[in-house]
Design an enzyme around this catalytic site. Structure first.
Site, short mmCIF file in Angstrom:
data_model
loop_
_atom_site.label_atom_id
_atom_site.label_comp_id
_atom_site.label_asym_id
_atom_site.label_seq_id
_atom_site.Cartn_x
_atom_site.Cartn_y
_atom_site.Cartn_z
N PHE A 808 0.83 -1.21 0.00
CA PHE A 808 0.00 0.00 0.00
C PHE A 808 0.87 1.26 0.00
CE2 PHE A 808 -2.10 3.10 3.02
CZ PHE A 808 -2.95 3.65 2.07
N HIS A 809 0.45 2.24 -0.80
CA HIS A 809 1.08 3.56 -0.83
C HIS A 809 -0.01 4.60 -0.56
CE1 HIS A 809 3.12 7.16 -1.98
NE2 HIS A 809 4.17 6.55 -2.49
N SER A 810 0.07 5.27 0.59
CA SER A 810 -0.97 6.24 0.93
C SER A 810 -0.71 7.58 0.25
CB SER A 810 -1.02 6.45 2.45
OG SER A 810 0.04 7.29 2.86
#
Length: 952
Positions: A808-810
């Site tokens: 995941f990359h916020s």
């Protein structure tokens, strides 16, 4: 036919009719394969039907390779009869040459050489099994299969005009090539999807290919019956006195003259070398043009915004300078010098300073665009030569894509490549100089504007829009064979094409489209074809899996088919107005293509946010404008009307030969790169799993070199089993249309999931795993204000236990509401899974503050790998349902701007405590590599804690 020489039958001791060569070859070859099959079924049935996934009863018929492999005695039976086949085989090739040789004809010699080559390579893969030497076995096998193509087509072209023999050859060869499609399909079903019984079905198609291959050569019995061995030609056909070849007969009748000319026995090596040099010059153009974007991208990447260097994307509008008449005359008179100056784009790799390297590439692009425009302009009065230049330009794109296919989506002559990371810059530059010197011939230009044959109709402005759309389509979608495949990829299980081997399908479609444009330009420029191409673009944009890829193949065919039409029509108009404006429109589309994902960092970006559909629509509208202009132009006198198809000087023939060579190369690369899917973790004896997270900054290091090799070395030396990569989507013009994960997965022996795709407007995430990926889902998390946040939710099979892995990359710090909504979404996904889980993430938060408490705790069910590590902001590893034994942070050196974080886990054990234990109390197989202790290697070492942490 009456004999014209004195009969000397009384002097002949014995005679053997030539047909027995054919029968002997056929009988011995079939005996080799069928004999091995019978012996294998009788003695080792259950062993030879067993493969790496299934055995009897799911698999119940053996493949050819399993039958003739390493087991005694079937291997010996096969080798014995194949050895006996070699004599008749060499005799068959020799007799075929005697039969077909003619004065001033090079094709029979070429076909005979191919026949000899096939005989030698057959011996290679027969006597060197995959167990002896897997690489050489594959090399000999693929060489044999590739050589089958020119052998079959050459034999058909040289066949004496015997209707029965010709009918059998066409039917057998057609059946042979038809079998290849289901053969590949069922092999993928077996190897990738692991479908029970698929290998048995594959085996039947494989055996069919063997039987058809031998049967094709058996047809020579029709011609060899006129031979007697000692050797006497009773039919007088070897001197070409009594028979015509199929191509001769077709030329006499005027049937399919253009197609038959390609297989004509008349051949000129000099003309072929000219075509190859010309195509290589086209390859250089596309190599330099496609390198500009990735060099420009380095600067906004490190400035985190507009840097000013972006203006160099306009280097390609240099054809506007040809609007100045004296300068136009100067450029056309000195076209060779201009092409040589454009090679600064290849020489740029010698410059270490990134800014200066970019300037060299920009100059190379400007000179290259100027040179090619002037070339088209200078040749416009000579349709044959103009078509040759257009063919070279288009085939150059295909060659560039094939080079990237071979080098894992990097072009080996790009200025971001050099020796340490796999570049072939010196060789590429040397060949480029030779190619320019050979292919830049003096033109008929005399200092005045060049007249074109016939009347010029259509709007130059509309033609420019067509060129802009064409260049953009070629660059954005076709400059890498995996780009459109990743558009339709949606994760595991595999439900569509994969980059290897299906990238070769894209390359074959490109070649087919170009051939269509050359042979039938009227069809290519029709509104019917435009409608089909537009439909393909729509399907590609809106669909996924195989359906989306079929749209992609349709668009690839259409795009390449209109290239000869548009470029030929554009050359009739003033070069500054058509090519200068065309490249400007291309640049506008390029910027729009970047704006759709970079909207958070560019002025006016929100207007283009997530609108790839707008860009595709604009591209097709531009192409439609070009069709509108080209459709009113009367057809230029063509090769069919003006050329003698027997001539050895035909440019088209040799460019089609070059196309064939390139496509065979693409097929060979697909075979050699086919994934093995036999990956194993580093320490299976401990049931341990080492997981990592790394933001690789688009695979460009601090010095603007492609960083795949350095990334691979660190992952391998740290023995990482599962790793999440962020900022990994490079499938845009500005990033070079690359895919780092292909190289890492193949070289490290890992399964890979790339997602979400390039058409989903994120900076990308990827998952690499030593463990099979059972299922994966791609997510676009809530992002109402800022950039889209990608995530992969995958289930891996770790030692028989299903483990969920989230990558995941916020969103960025500037958008707190986005990050809050994203934390809620992901926490819910992690809470819902009943399986053990690991989060490999980029969270943009401080420990124990804000959104951290959503990701960690009761709301998500996840634990922090090290709650005491307060010095974090971006990267975090969370887990549940696994025993965490270790945690380490490894410095990045100059590869990227973010460190690599890792955690060690043991599957099927309870979570454990947060108590830290000394390293000497940890079993050696559960420790992180000692190589990175202290100062480490190559700028990589354990930092922050100066050593890994281990937990009870």
């Amino acid at each position: 036919m009456p004999h014209t020489y004195k009969d000397k039958t009384a002097d002949v001791v014995a005679t053997v009719n030539g047909r027995w060569v054919s029968w002997a070859h056929t009988a011995l070859a079939y005996s080799a394969f069928v004999g091995a099959l019978v012996v294998g079924l009788q003695l080792h049935y259950h062993k030879i039907v067993q493969n790496e996934f299934y055995g009897y009863p799911q698999e119940w018929f053996p493949s050819v390779s399993a039958t003739i492999g390493d087991r005694y005695p079937e291997r010996s039976v096969f080798m014995l009869f194949i050895a006996l086949t070699s004599g008749p085989r060499l005799a068959l090739v020799s007799l075929w040459y005697v039969l077909t040789r003619r004065p001033n004809s090079a094709l029979p010699k070429f076909v005979a050489g191919v026949g000899l080559f096939r005989t030698l390579t057959c011996g290679g893969w027969t006597y060197i099994t995959s167990t002896d030497d897997h690489d050489w076995h594959d090399i000999f096998m693929i060489s044999y299969l590739v050589a089958t193509i020119p052998w079959t087509f050459g034999c058909i072209a040289l066949s004496p005009d015997n209707p029965d023999a010709l009918k059998y050859r066409k039917c057998i060869s057609g059946a042979f090539y038809a079998m290849i499609v289901p053969l590949v399909y069922f092999f993928i079903q077996h190897k990738v999807h692991r479908v029970a019984g698929a290998y048995t079905t594959y085996a039947f198609f494989e055996w069919s290919l063997v039987l058809l291959d031998v049967a094709f050569d058996a047809v020579t019995v029709f011609e060899f019956k006129n031979f007697e061995i000692v050797i006497r030609d009773t039919g007088a056909i070897s001197r070409g006195l009594g028979q015509q070849t199929v191509s001769d007969a077709a030329l006499e009748k005027g049937e399919n003259r253009e197609l038959v000319a390609v297989l004509s026995p008349r051949f000129s090596w000099a003309a072929l070398f000219d075509a190859v040099a010309d195509v290589y010059n086209g390859f250089v153009f596309w190599s330099i043009l496609t390198s500009l974007g990735v060099c420009v991208w380095y600067f906004p990447l490190w400035h985190m915004g507009i840097s000013g260097y972006e203006v160099l994307v306009m280097s390609s509008i240099s054809p506007f300078l040809l609007g100045i008449k004296p300068l136009r005359h100067l450029v056309v008179r000195n076209i060779r010098i201009c092409h040589l100056l454009s090679l600064s784009g290849l020489l740029a790799y010698l410059i270490t300073n990134p800014a200066n390297r970019l300037f060299a590439v920009g100059f190379g692009v400007s000179m290259s665009c100027l040179s090619w425009t002037a070339t088209f302009y200078a040749e416009r009065s000579q349709p044959e030569r103009l078509e040759a230049r257009i063919s070279a330009f288009s085939l150059g794109l295909l060659a560039s894509s094939i080079a990237k296919f071979a080098f894992y989506t990097n072009n080996p002559v790009w200025p971001i490549m050099h020796g340490p990371n796999g570049g072939w810059n010196k060789l590429g530059l040397g060949l480029a100089v030779l190619a320019v010197l050979r292919c830049t011939r003096p033109t008929v230009y005399s200092g005045t504007d060049i007249l074109v044959p016939g009347r010029t109709k259509g709007s130059s402005v509309l033609t420019s829009f067509g060129l802009g759309g064409l260049f953009f389509a070629m660059h954005s979608l076709l400059s890498d064979s995996s780009t459109m495949i990743l558009w339709v990829w949606e994760g595991y299980p595999v439900r569509g094409p994969i980059a290897v081997p299906h990238g070769a399908w894209t390359l074959l479609a490109m070649g087919f489209g170009l051939s269509m444009g050359l042979f039938n330009p009227t069809l290519a420029r029709s509104w019917v074809c435009y409608g089909v191409g537009t439909l393909g673009a729509a399907i590609l944009t809106t669909s996924k899996h195989w359906k989306g890829y079929y749209g992609a193949l349709t668009l690839a065919i259409y795009t390449m088919s209109i290239a000869p039409v548009f470029l030929g029509h554009a050359s009739r108009h003033a070069p500054a107005r058509t090519f200068g404006l065309g490249f400007l429109i291309y640049n506008i589309l390029v910027l729009s293509h970047v704006w759709v994902v970079a909207y958070a960092f560019v002025p006016g970006g929100p207007l283009m946010r997530e609108h790839t559909d707008w860009v595709m629509t604009a591209m097709m509208l531009c192409i439609g404008a070009g069709v509108f202009s080209a459709a009113v132009q009367p057809t230029t006198p063509s090769l069919k009307e003006n050329q003698n198809p027997r001539s050895t000087k035909q440019p088209r023939v040799y460019y089609l030969y070059t196309l064939g060579i390139l496509e065979l190369l693409a097929i060979s690369i697909a075979f050699l790169r086919f994934p093995s899917y036999n990956h194993t973790p580093y320490h299976p004896e401990t049931h341990s799993l080492t997981a990592g997270i790394w933001t690789i900054h688009f695979s460009l290091d601090n010095d603007m070199w492609s960083s795949e090799y350095r990334v691979r070395d660190l992952i391998r030396e740290l023995e990482v089993d599962v790793i999440g990569l962020l900022e990994s989507d490079l499938q845009r013009i500005i990033m070079g249309n690359r895919d780092t994960t292909q190289f890492l997965a193949e070289d490290l022996g890992m399964y890979v999931d790339f997602g979400p795709g390039p058409n989903k407007h994120t900076w990308g995430s990827a998952l690499l795993s030593k463990f099979p990926i059972v299922n994966s889902t791609h997510h676009l998390l809530p992002s109402p204000a800022g950039e889209l946040a990608p995530a992969i939710e995958a289930t891996i099979d770790a030692y028989g236990t299903l483990v969920d892995v989230f990558v995941f990359h916020s969103g960025q710090e500037e958008d707190p509401e986005d990050r809050r909504l994203q934390s809620l979404y992901l926490a819910e996904r992690m809470k819902l899974t009943p399986r053990p889980a690991i989060l490999l993430s980029y969270l943009v938060t401080k420990p124990n503050e804000g959104n951290y408490n959503t990701y960690v705790g009761e709301q998500s069910g996840m634990r922090d790998i090290d709650p005491s590590d307060w010095d974090r902001w971006c990267e975090y590893i969370l887990y549940k349902g696994l025993k965490r034994t270790g945690y380490a942070r490894v410095s990045r050196s100059t590869i990227t701007d973010t460190e690599l974080q890792m955690g060690k886990f043991i599957v099927d054990q309870p979570e454990g405590t947060d108590d830290i234990v000394p390293e000497d109390q940890v079993p050696e197989d559960l420790r992180f590599p000692a190589l990175f202790q202290g100062e480490g290697v190559r700028g990589h070492q354990y930092h922050v804690f100066d050593a890994p942490r281990y937990f009870a």
